[in-house]
Design a protein around this motif. Sequence first.
Motif, short mmCIF file in Angstrom:
data_model
loop_
_atom_site.label_atom_id
_atom_site.label_comp_id
_atom_site.label_asym_id
_atom_site.label_seq_id
_atom_site.Cartn_x
_atom_site.Cartn_y
_atom_site.Cartn_z
N ALA A 7 9.91 36.86 -27.48
CA ALA A 7 9.30 38.18 -27.69
C ALA A 7 10.21 39.06 -28.50
O ALA A 7 9.77 39.87 -29.31
CB ALA A 7 9.00 38.84 -26.35
N ALA A 22 1.99 44.30 -31.59
CA ALA A 22 2.53 43.40 -30.58
C ALA A 22 2.76 42.03 -31.18
O ALA A 22 2.10 41.61 -32.13
CB ALA A 22 1.56 43.30 -29.42
N CYS A 23 3.74 41.29 -30.64
CA CYS A 23 4.01 39.95 -31.10
C CYS A 23 4.01 39.01 -29.93
O CYS A 23 4.11 39.42 -28.78
CB CYS A 23 5.36 39.91 -31.82
SG CYS A 23 6.74 40.40 -30.79
N GLY A 24 3.92 37.72 -30.22
CA GLY A 24 3.82 36.73 -29.16
C GLY A 24 5.14 36.41 -28.54
O GLY A 24 6.20 36.78 -29.01
N GLY A 30 1.11 32.44 -23.90
CA GLY A 30 1.45 33.85 -24.04
C GLY A 30 1.95 34.50 -22.79
O GLY A 30 2.11 35.70 -22.73
N GLN A 111 4.49 48.69 -25.17
CA GLN A 111 3.40 47.75 -25.41
C GLN A 111 3.50 47.16 -26.81
O GLN A 111 3.26 45.97 -27.02
CB GLN A 111 2.07 48.48 -25.23
CG GLN A 111 0.82 47.64 -25.42
CD GLN A 111 -0.42 48.50 -25.21
OE1 GLN A 111 -0.54 49.59 -25.79
NE2 GLN A 111 -1.34 48.04 -24.39
N GLY A 114 5.42 43.85 -27.67
CA GLY A 114 4.92 42.55 -27.28
C GLY A 114 5.68 41.92 -26.13
O GLY A 114 5.43 40.77 -25.77
N LYS A 327 6.78 39.80 -20.06
CA LYS A 327 5.82 38.72 -20.28
C LYS A 327 6.43 37.33 -20.09
O LYS A 327 5.76 36.40 -19.65
CB LYS A 327 5.23 38.85 -21.70
CG LYS A 327 4.14 37.86 -22.01
CD LYS A 327 3.31 38.27 -23.21
CE LYS A 327 4.12 38.37 -24.47
NZ LYS A 327 3.24 38.69 -25.62
#
Length: 438
Positions: A7, A22-24, A30, A111, A114, A327
């Motif tokens: 991330a 946002a990025c993965g 994910g 947010q 990501g 995440k």
Amino acid sequence: MRNLRAAAACAVTLSLALATAACGGGSPTGGGSDDSPKTLTYWASNQGASVEVDKKVLQPELDKFEKQTGIKVELEVVPWSDLLNRILTATTSGQGPDVLNIGNTWSASLQATGALLPWDEKNFEKIGGRDRFVKSALGSTGASGQDPAAVPLYSMAYALYYNKKILADAGVAQPPATWAELVAAGKKIAADGKQVLGAEGANPTENVHHVFVFAKQHGADFFTADGKPDFTNDNVVTAVKQYVDLMAKDKAIPVGNAEYAQNQSVSDFAKGKTAMLLWQSASANLKSQGMSEDAYGIAPVPVQSGTPGAGAQANSMVAGINLAVFKNTDNLSGATEFVKFMTSDAEQKILNQAYSSIPPVGAAQQDPAFNTPANAVLKDTLAKSAVALPQVADESQFETAVGTAVKELFADVAAGRPVTEASVKSALEKAQQQMPAK
């Protein structure tokens, strides 16, 4: 600790140059994993009078969670002065907690990195559903049109806390309802040898909260409708100058408060040094410092005229704390279970009573424990006259840039330098130049 490096590849830098999309990261789906199911790390924001007070509040609840689930939670309470930079460091270094508290105003900015787990309907169902939370709290959980980046934990609003005896001794019969009344009352209080209004002049976050409300009261905003910074429009300049003038011209805020950044204004109020205080849900903090609830009253934050309400009668930002999950946590199931525990009706009652905040969970908010006179003011403000800070990707840079500009203006006052409309506009121009280019 977990690996956030995937991330972090497109996340923020420490200079607050947040990514705009946002990025993965994490697993191919994910999300995180369950590689370390027996432990969680948790960064809690400093809500009480001290870090030690927070540990005393939180540790019994974390022990309860461990007993129920077998998952040990390693707690660190992080002071507000460090929290945002610590979070940004975590998103870039790959070293951070599983679960953390974030100021609700940072939700959209974080947010955009990501790095946080999106709370889609599936994730909300794991903690009892989105409908458990009140709408005003959900309005500060991320950008419009996207799944929230966090879950509401504590709801708060600003109020005017006033020392009953100091006001009575100065011949002030009622707490001021307008800023003009506050300035007039301040002259009587100062003549009686007391400080008038406490502030945290060296705290950028506190500064930006107040000038945001002043701007709303002048019919202005810091961003255009399409999300571009607009810090130097005339009404924003007027609003910022009015707030700084509470120290510079009106002599309501003591000059020494230009250096306050660690709740010193709350301590001054608790010790009877200062007559009034603008603060978020301060009752528990004051009690922990030995101030009797009978010694002070709570009133709505003043407005320009009339009574608090919508539009230009707004008198607070929608304050609060959200709970977020990185995440790429390596205990995704445990982190989700912890969020469910912390936002359960039972825990919401315990934690929000401890911090004199309002539960953002509807069922808990209806508990009689939150029907006190103090909470009545806060709930009424949240329902009728509080406005959410802009939920834009650049919000945290806005807080830092504008809040620091106000800090420097207070420093000018303390150094004896004049604060003029031109100097305020110059400070805001400098702040706007620090914002990411569009």
